[in-house]
Design an enzyme around this catalytic site. Structure first.
Site, mmCIF file in Angstrom:
data_model
loop_
_atom_site.group_PDB
_atom_site.id
_atom_site.type_symbol
_atom_site.label_atom_id
_atom_site.label_comp_id
_atom_site.label_asym_id
_atom_site.label_seq_id
_atom_site.Cartn_x
_atom_site.Cartn_y
_atom_site.Cartn_z
ATOM 1 N N GLU A 147 0.852 -1.175 0.071
ATOM 2 C CA GLU A 147 0.146 -0.128 -0.025
ATOM 3 C C GLU A 147 0.977 1.222 -0.005
ATOM 4 O OE1 GLU A 147 -2.308 -0.820 3.603
ATOM 5 O OE2 GLU A 147 -4.024 -1.055 2.474
ATOM 6 N N ASP A 266 -1.875 -9.119 8.708
ATOM 7 C CA ASP A 266 -0.792 -8.288 9.297
ATOM 8 C C ASP A 266 0.037 -9.171 10.300
ATOM 9 O OD1 ASP A 266 -1.775 -6.435 7.511
ATOM 10 O OD2 ASP A 266 -2.602 -5.282 9.210
#
Ligand code: ADP
Length: 317
Positions: A147, A266
């Site tokens: 990202e 994550d």
């Protein structure tokens, strides 16, 4: 973990501030909903994974960018408090720190808008330098999430390969630029929708991928790219596929009540990277990552439930 104290990890990826409003329902287009409060949490896939790796016992450097605003200062303070080294983070003048605006309804359904801010300004040259310094430091793994500026992702992947540091890429999202370099990293860690995306966008993709199972798709992708593919499958754990197509299924850990799956991927990636850098073999590292990620879903917020090294060790016994 073989030796968590010796594990050194560089994480390259996004950092956000998550602003969360709990409301009775999600807003329709043009509508305003009002909740009683607003909570602010540290977020962003890169920064979350850095925290997960640090809690798992690794020494962690994080490379990314924030704006020169209060949100950036707060995000960096949170990372420092977790023991993450933030010396490789750029503070970009005149740009906002990345932020996610999140509305959650009582069923846990959410609506999210993300402003990339400084994450879209991560400088490829800076990333190359950070990877080079990580090599001198003795990093055992570079973990990259996507990202951020696409050119910075490509720079990180190539620099890790140049420096021969084992490299894990969490392809969330699957960037066009990433597709060009997919066979360079050692390990790709898509979730199931990213796996479909990767499969469809790599050269010899058949037109019939809709009929393939996730396992078949992961095996084809691993063989085609000659990389290890670890697919995260939510409550079904993870599937580890080596470049020769050998597949091992790793179950999720036991969870009493799933409260919030934000940041589960994550946590998996951060603990996987920490475990690999500590010298664990691939399946052991995947097992630790899956177990830690399952622990994290029992708590609200991406980082709250991320376990410590001791908790991961207890679960492994
Ligand atoms: P992402 O957040 O990237 O979409 P997943 O949803 O696949 O990733 O979750 C990553 C890992 O988190 C899973 O492999 C699993 O170990 C754990 N996990 C996620 N959801 C659950 C669940 N409902 N129950 C148990 N473990 C879960």
């Amino acid at each position: 973990m073989s030796d968590p104290g010796s594990a050194k990890v560089l994480v390259v990826g996004a950092v956000n501030v998550d602003l969360v409003v709990s409301a009775d329902r999600l807003p329709q287009p043009g509508e305003t909903v009002v909740g009683p409060d607003v909570a602010s949490h540290g977020g962003g896939k890169g920064a979350n994974a850095a925290v997960a790796a640090a809690r798992a016992g690794a020494a962690v450097r994080y490379c990314g960018a924030v704006g020169d605003d209060e949100m950036g200062a707060a995000a960096l303070a949170e990372l420092s408090d977790e023991g993450v080294d933030i010396a490789e983070v750029a503070r970009v003048a005149g740009v906002s720190t990345g932020a996610a605006l999140i509305v959650v309804d009582p069923s846990g359904e959410n609506q999210i808008a993300v402003g990339s801010g400084a994450n879209a300004r991560v400088d490829p040259d800076r990333v190359r330098v950070a990877v080079s310094r990580a090599a001198d430091w003795g990093a055992g793994c570079v973990l990259i999430s996507t990202e951020i500026t696409p050119r910075a992702v490509v720079a990180a992947v190539k620099a890790a390969a140049d420096k021969r540091i084992p490299c894990v890429v969490n392809p969330a999202p699957v960037l066009d630029e990433l597709v060009e370099v997919l066979s360079i990293p050692d390990i790709l860690t898509p979730n199931s929708s990213e796996l479909r995306d990767l499969y469809a966008r790599t050269p010899s993709a058949g037109a019939d991928h809709g009929s393939l199972t996730e396992t078949e798709m992961a095996i084809a992708l691993a063989e085609r790219l000659e990389v290890t593919v670890i697919v995260t499958l939510g409550a079904d754990g993870v599937l580890v596929v080596d470049p020769a197509g050998g597949a091992t299924s790793v179950p999720a850990g036991p969870v009493e009540t799933v409260v919030d799956t934000t940041g589960a991927g994550d946590t998996f990636n951060g603990v996987l990277a920490a475990s690999l850098a500590a010298g664990d073999d691939l399946v052991v590292a995947a097992r630790r990552g899956a177990s830690a990620a399952s622990m994290s879903v029992g708590h609200v917020g991406a980082r709250t439930g991320m376990p410590t090294a001791e908790a991961i060790e207890r679960a492994a016994l």
